[in-house]
Enzyme design. Structure first.
Site, PDB file in Angstrom:
ATOM      1  CB  SER A  37      -1.195   0.104   1.122  1.00 26.48           C
ATOM      2  OG  SER A  37      -1.568   1.098   1.179  1.00 26.48           O
ATOM      3  CG  ASN A  86       6.657   7.048   4.213  1.00 30.50           C
ATOM      4  OD1 ASN A  86       5.599   7.653   4.063  1.00 30.50           O
ATOM      5  ND2 ASN A  86       7.025   6.130   4.172  1.00 30.50           N
ATOM      6  N   GLY A  89       1.998  11.620   4.567  1.00 32.96           N
ATOM      7  CA  GLY A  89       0.148  12.162   5.692  1.00 32.96           C
ATOM      8  C   GLY A  89      -0.417  11.361   4.928  1.00 32.96           C
ATOM      9  CB  CYS A 147       0.184   5.156   8.857  1.00 32.19           C
ATOM     10  SG  CYS A 147       0.853   6.418   8.153  1.00 32.19           S
ATOM     11  CE  LYS A 186       1.126  -2.325   5.449  1.00 35.00           C
ATOM     12  NZ  LYS A 186       1.212  -1.880   4.794  1.00 35.00           N
ATOM     13  CG  ASN A 213       2.809   1.047   8.008  1.00 32.99           C
ATOM     14  OD1 ASN A 213       3.275   1.749   7.602  1.00 32.99           O
ATOM     15  ND2 ASN A 213       1.196   0.397   7.781  1.00 32.99           N
ATOM     16  N   GLY A 292       7.629  -2.871  -1.665  1.00 33.55           N
ATOM     17  CA  GLY A 292       7.124  -1.452  -1.187  1.00 33.55           C
ATOM     18  C   GLY A 292       8.166  -0.530  -1.890  1.00 33.55           C
TER      19      GLY A 292
HETATM   20  C1  LIG Z   1       5.805   6.194   0.404  1.00 35.20           C
HETATM   21  C2  LIG Z   1       5.217   5.984   0.871  1.00 35.20           C
HETATM   22  C3  LIG Z   1       4.470   5.336   1.272  1.00 35.20           C
HETATM   23  C4  LIG Z   1       3.627   4.415   2.356  1.00 35.20           C
HETATM   24  N1  LIG Z   1       1.830   5.006   2.110  1.00 35.20           N
HETATM   25  C5  LIG Z   1       1.386   3.630   2.735  1.00 35.20           C
HETATM   26  C6  LIG Z   1       0.000   3.171   2.971  1.00 35.20           C
HETATM   27  O1  LIG Z   1      -0.490   4.672   2.161  1.00 35.20           O
HETATM   28  N2  LIG Z   1      -0.855   2.652   3.648  1.00 35.20           N
HETATM   29  C7  LIG Z   1       0.233   1.671   4.304  1.00 35.20           C
HETATM   30  O2  LIG Z   1      -1.262   0.896   5.123  1.00 35.20           O
HETATM   31  N3  LIG Z   1       1.255   1.573   4.059  1.00 35.20           N
HETATM   32  C8  LIG Z   1       1.858   2.191   3.618  1.00 35.20           C
HETATM   33  N4  LIG Z   1       3.574   2.540   3.229  1.00 35.20           N
HETATM   34  C9  LIG Z   1       3.824   1.329   4.197  1.00 35.20           C
HETATM   35  C10 LIG Z   1       4.574   0.052   2.585  1.00 35.20           C
HETATM   36  O3  LIG Z   1       3.155  -0.288   2.920  1.00 35.20           O
HETATM   37  C11 LIG Z   1       5.393  -0.727   3.764  1.00 35.20           C
HETATM   38  O4  LIG Z   1       4.212  -2.175   4.924  1.00 35.20           O
HETATM   39  C12 LIG Z   1       6.297  -0.348   4.174  1.00 35.20           C
HETATM   40  O5  LIG Z   1       7.061   0.811   3.391  1.00 35.20           O
HETATM   41  C13 LIG Z   1       7.895  -1.832   4.484  1.00 35.20           C
HETATM   42  O6  LIG Z   1       7.849  -1.993   3.559  1.00 35.20           O
HETATM   43  P1  LIG Z   1       8.650  -1.850   2.397  1.00 35.20           P
HETATM   44  O7  LIG Z   1       9.987  -1.789   3.229  1.00 35.20           O
HETATM   45  O8  LIG Z   1       9.071  -3.146   1.175  1.00 35.20           O
HETATM   46  O9  LIG Z   1       8.419  -0.333   1.922  1.00 35.20           O
HETATM   47  C14 LIG Z   1       3.699   3.517   2.632  1.00 35.20           C
HETATM   48  C15 LIG Z   1       5.860   3.544   3.316  1.00 35.20           C
HETATM   49  C16 LIG Z   1       6.287   4.375   2.192  1.00 35.20           C
HETATM   50  C17 LIG Z   1       7.458   4.202   1.869  1.00 35.20           C
END
Ligand SMILES: Cc1cc2nc3c(=O)[nH]c(=O)nc-3n(C[C@H](O)[C@H](O)[C@H](O)COP(=O)(O)O)c2cc1C
Length: 340
Positions: A37, A86, A89, A147, A186, A213, A292
């Site tokens: 996400s 990040n 918001g 989040c 989550k 997350n 992600g």
């Molecule tokens: C720019 C950005 C925006 C994200 N927005 C959301 C979001 O809207 N909802 C959510 O549940 N997680 C959000 N995440 C978290 C990711 O879904 C994920 O749980 C987290 O980044 C860890 O995975 P990764 O290391 O593969 O990025 C966001 C992460 C990033 C970097």
């Protein structure tokens, strides 16, 4: 990255035939790779494109009660190699607009592996948003209670750090849940004992668990003598959090196994960069994974799913596996043995 030596002429044919499909509730995913996400997928169009490009499933950006623009820049930084922080918001169009888009698109959620991520400030918001999405046929939700920067300046505890609040939201959601709807919760890594939240989720009939997350984080500019992110506090993601994710997932999976609830699928997320990382998570016992931040390492981001899926097949071939079920959870069994 692993280099596979081809032994026989027909290796390539055999590798192609390897089955990476998995079952997620009533859906068959062609591979265990799901777009996380908030990454790439803001519009329905882009989510559909990523599915076409090879993802097993996709998750929308977390959709909230009201349209939200998100924080001002800087919102995503890379303070050092493999570290992303990040605080975007939760920018999103608001549930009413997104529901309308889904209606226009006429999506068959029985066939299209599109998961809607929902974020609410309280139980009423969660229930209203999910109720509306259910009415247009959405079948699988990821409940984003985790989040770390949902509140400006991010000093308060978030829902996913408050057991009572989490319990209340899940209790209210149970009342409006349709028979064939599935909820994935989550979870946040920013808690002392993640299994406390697993226990609450199980007691409220949760269908699936995803973790993690982002990890609460702060970066400072030594010359400006200021926090770098406009929101100051943010969430860390990318390869630097993979081992944290693996430990939290081990805690969750061990808990489920101990309580005879391994029927609840666990979806691993956090720092996955390539097929070797996917193997690590599957060996730990997750049903599937989300990818992600690491998408940004790929020249063509939407191609990353195909590329990781092909590499996964090669590793499975090298290890002598034809299906994911042949090796899923092997490492959790090793850990379990040790702590019996
Ligand atoms: C720019 C950005 C925006 C994200 N927005 C959301 C979001 O809207 N909802 C959510 O549940 N997680 C959000 N995440 C978290 C990711 O879904 C994920 O749980 C987290 O980044 C860890 O995975 P990764 O290391 O593969 O990025 C966001 C992460 C990033 C970097």
């Amino acid at each position: 990255m692993i280099k596979i030596q081809f032994q026989k002429k027909d290796d390539a044919k055999e590798i192609k035939a390897i089955d990476t499909s998995i079952d997620l509730f009533d859906l068959k995913l062609k591979n265990p790779l799901i777009l996380a996400s908030g990454i790439l997928g803001v519009s329905l169009e882009s989510l559909m494109q990523i599915l076409k490009a090879g993802a097993g499933a996709v998750i929308s950006k977390s959709i909230g009660f009201k349209p939200k623009e998100g924080y001002v820049n800087p919102i995503v930084i890379k303070p050092m190699e493999n570290v992303f922080v990040n605080a975007v918001g939760l920018p999103n169009p608001g549930y009413q607009k997104f529901v309308k888009n889904i209606k226009e698109y006429n999506i068959d959620f029985n066939k299209i592996p599109l998961i809607i991520s929902v974020w609410g400030g309280n139980e009423e918001e969660f229930s209203t948003i999910i109720g509306s999405f259910q009415d247009v046929g959405v079948k699988i939700f990821e409940l984003n209670i985790s989040c770390p920067h949902s509140d400006p300046k991010s000093r308060k505890l978030i829902i996913g750090q408050m057991p009572d609040k989490t319990d209340q939201i899940l209790k209210d959601l149970k009342k409006i849940k349709k028979n064939n709807t599935k909820f994935i919760i989550k979870l946040s890594p920013n808690v002392t004992d993640i299994t406390e939240f697993v226990k609450i989720a199980i007691s409220n009939g949760i269908d699936g668990i995803s973790a993690i997350n982002t990890v609460q984080a702060l970066e400072i500019d030594p010359y400006l003598e200021m926090p770098v992110l406009a929101n100051y506090f943010g969430g860390q993601s990318g390869p630097s959090i993979r081992c944290i994710a693996q430990k939290k997932l081990a805690d969750i999976i061990l808990y489920l196994r101990k309580n005879n609830r391994s029927n609840i699928p666990v979806i691993g997320v956090g720092g996955i960069r390539n097929a070797e990382d996917v193997m690590r998570f599957l060996l730990l016992g997750v049903e599937c994974v989300q990818i992600g931040s690491a998408i940004s390492y790929y020249k063509n981001p939407v191609e990353c799913f195909n590329s990781i899926s092909n590499e996964l097949k090669k590793i499975m071939y090298k290890q002598g596996y034809n299906k994911i079920s042949e090796f899923r959870g092997k490492v959790i069994k090793v850990i379990e043995e040790r702590y019996k």
